[in-house]
Design a protein around this motif. Structure first.
Motif, mmCIF file in Angstrom:
data_model
loop_
_atom_site.group_PDB
_atom_site.id
_atom_site.type_symbol
_atom_site.label_atom_id
_atom_site.label_comp_id
_atom_site.label_asym_id
_atom_site.label_seq_id
_atom_site.Cartn_x
_atom_site.Cartn_y
_atom_site.Cartn_z
ATOM 1 N N ILE A 6 38.236 55.627 22.211
ATOM 2 C CA ILE A 6 38.066 55.009 23.528
ATOM 3 C C ILE A 6 36.595 54.715 23.699
ATOM 4 C CG2 ILE A 6 38.341 55.316 26.007
ATOM 5 C CD1 ILE A 6 40.673 57.136 25.448
ATOM 6 N N ARG A 7 36.272 53.439 23.861
ATOM 7 C CA ARG A 7 34.876 53.003 23.808
ATOM 8 C C ARG A 7 34.067 53.470 25.002
ATOM 9 N NH1 ARG A 7 32.042 48.493 25.667
ATOM 10 N NH2 ARG A 7 30.228 47.938 24.395
ATOM 11 N N ARG A 8 34.637 53.407 26.181
ATOM 12 C CA ARG A 8 33.882 53.694 27.402
ATOM 13 C C ARG A 8 34.121 55.136 27.840
ATOM 14 N NH1 ARG A 8 32.305 49.172 30.670
ATOM 15 N NH2 ARG A 8 32.784 47.182 29.671
ATOM 16 N N SER A 9 33.044 55.820 28.184
ATOM 17 C CA SER A 9 33.185 57.175 28.712
ATOM 18 C C SER A 9 33.866 57.168 30.075
ATOM 19 C CB SER A 9 31.813 57.843 28.814
ATOM 20 O OG SER A 9 30.999 57.156 29.750
ATOM 21 N N ALA A 10 33.627 56.108 30.869
ATOM 22 C CA ALA A 10 34.313 56.004 32.162
ATOM 23 C C ALA A 10 35.819 55.858 31.970
ATOM 24 C CB ALA A 10 33.757 54.821 32.955
ATOM 25 N N TYR A 65 37.537 47.505 37.493
ATOM 26 C CA TYR A 65 38.621 46.683 36.966
ATOM 27 C C TYR A 65 38.412 46.374 35.487
ATOM 28 C CZ TYR A 65 40.276 45.990 41.733
ATOM 29 O OH TYR A 65 40.770 46.181 42.997
ATOM 30 N N THR A 66 37.158 46.138 35.094
ATOM 31 C CA THR A 66 36.881 45.872 33.682
ATOM 32 C C THR A 66 37.210 47.089 32.826
ATOM 33 O OG1 THR A 66 35.133 44.310 34.283
ATOM 34 C CG2 THR A 66 35.098 45.194 32.051
ATOM 35 N N THR A 67 36.826 48.271 33.288
ATOM 36 C CA THR A 67 37.106 49.487 32.536
ATOM 37 C C THR A 67 38.600 49.744 32.430
ATOM 38 O OG1 THR A 67 35.013 50.423 33.327
ATOM 39 C CG2 THR A 67 36.605 51.951 32.394
ATOM 40 N N LEU A 68 39.322 49.579 33.540
ATOM 41 C CA LEU A 68 40.769 49.787 33.515
ATOM 42 C C LEU A 68 41.462 48.775 32.615
ATOM 43 C CD1 LEU A 68 41.475 50.614 37.261
ATOM 44 C CD2 LEU A 68 42.070 52.064 35.320
ATOM 45 N N SER A 69 41.051 47.512 32.704
ATOM 46 C CA SER A 69 41.674 46.475 31.878
ATOM 47 C C SER A 69 41.456 46.744 30.397
ATOM 48 C CB SER A 69 41.114 45.109 32.264
ATOM 49 O OG SER A 69 41.637 44.087 31.429
ATOM 50 N N GLU A 70 40.244 47.122 30.036
ATOM 51 C CA GLU A 70 39.972 47.412 28.626
ATOM 52 C C GLU A 70 40.736 48.636 28.156
ATOM 53 O OE1 GLU A 70 36.160 48.747 25.896
ATOM 54 O OE2 GLU A 70 35.837 47.372 27.579
ATOM 55 N N SER A 115 39.615 53.161 45.360
ATOM 56 C CA SER A 115 38.531 53.866 46.050
ATOM 57 C C SER A 115 38.368 55.275 45.520
ATOM 58 C CB SER A 115 38.805 53.903 47.559
ATOM 59 O OG SER A 115 38.878 52.601 48.094
ATOM 60 N N GLN A 116 39.478 55.973 45.298
ATOM 61 C CA GLN A 116 39.393 57.335 44.778
ATOM 62 C C GLN A 116 38.824 57.355 43.366
ATOM 63 O OE1 GLN A 116 43.535 58.274 45.315
ATOM 64 N NE2 GLN A 116 43.166 59.386 47.227
ATOM 65 N N LEU A 117 39.206 56.396 42.544
ATOM 66 C CA LEU A 117 38.668 56.331 41.185
ATOM 67 C C LEU A 117 37.174 56.043 41.203
ATOM 68 C CD1 LEU A 117 41.503 54.374 39.320
ATOM 69 C CD2 LEU A 117 40.800 56.740 38.924
ATOM 70 N N ALA A 118 36.756 55.086 42.030
ATOM 71 C CA ALA A 118 35.335 54.735 42.082
ATOM 72 C C ALA A 118 34.500 55.896 42.599
ATOM 73 C CB ALA A 118 35.138 53.501 42.962
ATOM 74 N N ASP A 119 34.972 56.589 43.632
ATOM 75 C CA ASP A 119 34.211 57.711 44.175
ATOM 76 C C ASP A 119 34.118 58.864 43.181
ATOM 77 O OD1 ASP A 119 33.871 56.296 46.488
ATOM 78 O OD2 ASP A 119 35.494 57.298 47.576
ATOM 79 N N ARG A 167 31.266 48.478 46.782
ATOM 80 C CA ARG A 167 31.263 47.028 46.602
ATOM 81 C C ARG A 167 30.620 46.619 45.286
ATOM 82 N NH1 ARG A 167 27.524 48.382 50.445
ATOM 83 N NH2 ARG A 167 25.329 47.907 49.979
ATOM 84 N N SER A 168 29.730 47.457 44.770
ATOM 85 C CA SER A 168 29.084 47.134 43.507
ATOM 86 C C SER A 168 29.839 47.679 42.308
ATOM 87 C CB SER A 168 27.658 47.698 43.495
ATOM 88 O OG SER A 168 27.679 49.112 43.609
#
Length: 678
Positions: A458-462, A501-506, A481-485, A494-495
């Protein structure tokens, strides 16, 4: 373009400076034609309001207005000239070698301007292993904009130097270690898990932990420019005043810095007055004072002087300007300097220099504007209160009995038979052999996703965090919101929307390409792991915990199943801030099972083996160590019991905890006394 407007403004200013004097001189003449004679003065006294006197008064008024205008223009021009000269002084000039190199580059550029240059496309970066940060330079995007300037850790409520941020993270780790040490096992029960000492730390602390986890080790271990020792060396020996819009924010930063520096000291490192403490912390000042042995709050400046004189030690004395007069504060500054400390007056120094403070924490001496002062820690009241939560000692009052509530560990039910989901045009169809694939997510120990027994990179640690977070929140899942927090605490949502979404999609694409299955579902604006496609070892542990808590017969086998289902700590070695409360709750369920199983075991040898298994899960728990020592002593193995106790004390000292490990089973009174002392 700007220059026409600037030229027009210059012409208007020149017209205002030259026009009125010319008009006054041509029409009226000079304002004064010599000194008045005695007869003229006598005539003016007898009849002051004449046509001539009114004309002279109006003329003098017009000349005064013109002088005021000329003075304003001159001051503005001198200020602009001074700024330009200062900028020119700071402008770096090229060295002879740089000038030569620039000339050669320019000649080369103009010489090949007519030629076509072909640039090879950049090579793709190699994939990172699971758990490594996704940023190539190792710096979190949250802090890239500040890495080249002042460094430190930026928060929603202020800014922390690297040294202070590291001390906050260390103090937060000690909070959880202290909770692990002091936890006392209870009979397995799912309806009493709302323990106050298992809740997460404040959001500001989580943001600091996440920032340091993403930052490279070199930046954290850099020069401690904001540490307590560095501040004492920077501040004038005679005392310092701080004035400006950042005064109170810097005062809170000094408060946190000094208290963190004395976190392991017996003598207080900060002396202040109640008025100052209340202005910085608001209504929470009194509650924090009772639980901060590093802090001494006094009524007046005279009390502070007597305290510094009686117990000298390196410290910072924080005062408000309205509490000080020249003699008292000068005498206090002399006494503090003798002890190696400094006096800082918030608002202005009545007996010495006063530095100007910006809201960003930058300070400078107005008497030396060409010198740039240090940047100090700045915090608002909310951030300061959050950080104090990891410094204060535990409340000596016994915790109130928890009210029954829903269990935090959800009951895991067997997955229902599901029809295969029809693939849409937007996503590729599953592979023909997808039904034969076996996916297993291992989160007890090193988090790993296994496809047919082989670990998936898995490439991303996030992305790895998201997998573990969804596993621990099964079956409810989590929204965006819960995932981002959780993954990026302290960062505005907002940032993070695009990045999430990019991390989840990948992540979903990598799993689908490797297994042909859709492991992460998105329904009702919530992301969940599909139990029909993936098996998680944590879910098996949770099912065993539920069974053990509700079992009426054969409880020994149920407790043993809990111990067997937990081979290692949850996400061992990971420092994700959101993980600590879930990890501690899971660990306590296993400790409860170990203690209950050891108490019910008739064979002392097997009971000792169970306690040793519990110590592998939590080697810091004092109650398990006391039980193991009692078991060894009952067997007559006093040497092993002493060795176990000495090893435990060394473990506590190495972790930064005090070496006084109380035996809660033998002396509850001494335990309560020790807790109050801590």
């Amino acid at each position: 373009m700007r220059w026409p407007r600037q030229l027009m403004s210059l012409l208007v200013v020149l017209a205002l400076l030259a026009g009125p004097p010319m008009v006054l001189l041509l029409l009226i003449g000079p304002p004064i034609r010599g000194w008045p004679s005695t007869e003229q003065v006598r005539a003016w006294v007898q009849q002051p309001l004449t046509e001539q006197t009114l004309t002279a008064a109006l003329t003098i008024g017009a000349w005064l207005l013109w002088l005021l205008l000329a003075y304003t223009v001159a001051v503005r021009a001198l200020t602009r000239l001074r700024t330009t000269v200062g900028w020119l002084r700071r402008l770096p000039l090229p060295t002879p070698l740089q000038a030569t190199a620039s000339g050669m580059v320019g000649a080369a550029v103009f010489g090949v301007a007519t030629n076509t240059v072909t640039i090879a496309p950049p090579q793709p970066s190699p994939p990172l292993a699971a758990g490594m940060p996704e940023d190539s330079d190792g710096v979190s995007p949250i802090h890239k904009d500040t890495a080249a300037s002042d460094g430190g850790t930026h928060l929603a409520g202020g800014w922390l130097p690297d040294e202070v941020a590291g001390q906050v993270a260390a103090a937060a780790a000690l909070v959880w270690l202290r909770r692990r040490r002091d936890y006392q096992p209870r009979p397995p029960d799912l309806h009493r898990r709302e323990e106050l000492d298992a809740v997460g730390l404040p959001p500001t602390v989580a943001a600091v932990q996440a920032a340091l986890a993403d930052a490279p080790a070199s930046s954290v271990a850099s020069e401690p420019s904001g540490s307590f020792a560095a501040l004492v060396g920077v501040f004038p020996v005679s005392g310092l005043g701080i004035s400006g819009p950042g005064t109170l924010s810097i005062g809170r930063g000094l408060l946190i810095t000094a208290l963190l520096a004395g976190h392991h000291l017996r003598n207080p490192t900060l002396v202040t007055t109640w008025a100052t403490l209340t202005s910085l912390l608001g209504g929470d000042a009194e509650a924090f004072d009772r639980r901060l042995p590093q802090l001494n709050a006094v009524e007046t400046i005279h009390d502070a002087t007597r305290l510094v004189e009686s117990a000298p030690s390196p410290r910072i004395v924080l005062l408000l300007e309205e509490e000080c007069d020249g003699y008292d504060v000068r005498h206090l500054a002399d006494m503090a300097a003798t002890a190696g400390g400094r006096v800082v007056v918030l608002g202005g120094w009545p007996a010495g220099p006063t530095w100007q403070a910006a809201p960003t924490g930058h300070v400078h001496d107005p008497l030396r504007p060409e010198e740039h002062g240090p940047r100090l820690c700045v915090l608002d009241q909310v951030a300061a209160t959050d950080l104090l939560a990891v410094i204060v000692h535990p409340d000596p009052a016994p915790p109130a009995p928890a009210t029954p509530g829903p269990p935090p560990l959800p009951h895991v039910v067997p997955p229902k038979t599901r029809l295969p989901r029809q693939a849409t045009r937007a996503e590729p169809r599953s592979r023909p052999d997808a039904s034969t694939r076996q996916l297993r997510l291992r989160v007890l120990g090193e988090p790993t996703l296994l496809v047919d027994g082989e670990p998936l990179t898995i490439r991303r640690s996030a992305a790895l965090q998201i997998l573990v977070f969804l596993a621990t929140n099964h079956p409810t899942g989590a929204n965006t919101s819960q995932l981002a927090d959780a993954i990026w605490p302290g960062v505005p949502r907002r940032s993070l929307t695009g990045r999430l979404y990019t991390t989840l999609s990948e992540l979903r694409t990598v799993i689908r390409d490797a297994s042909g299955m859709h492991v992460i579902e998105h329904t009702d604006d919530r992301y969940r792991l599909n139990p029909a496609h993936v098996d998680v070892d944590l879910w098996q542990l949770q099912a065993a915990i539920h069974h053990a808590a509700s079992a009426v017969t054969n409880t020994t086998a149920a407790w043993q199943a809990v111990v067997d289902a937990c081979p290692a700590d949850l996400a061992a070695g990971r420092t994700w801030p959101w993980l600590d409360p879930i990890r501690e709750t899971t660990r306590r369920h296993v400790i409860d099972a170990c203690a209950a199983l050891a108490d019910a075991e008739p064979d002392p040898q097997r009971g000792l083996a169970v306690l040793q298994a519990g110590l592998r899960i939590d080697p810091y728990n004092a109650d398990l160590h006391a039980r193991a020592r009692s078991a060894l002593t009952a067997r007559g193995d006093h040497e092993a019991a002493t060795e176990l106790h000495d090893r435990y004390l060394r473990l506590l000292l190495h972790a930064g905890l005090d070496g006084d490990a109380p035996d809660r089973r033998s002396n509850n009174t001494s335990t309560a006394t020790g807790a109050r002392r801590r």
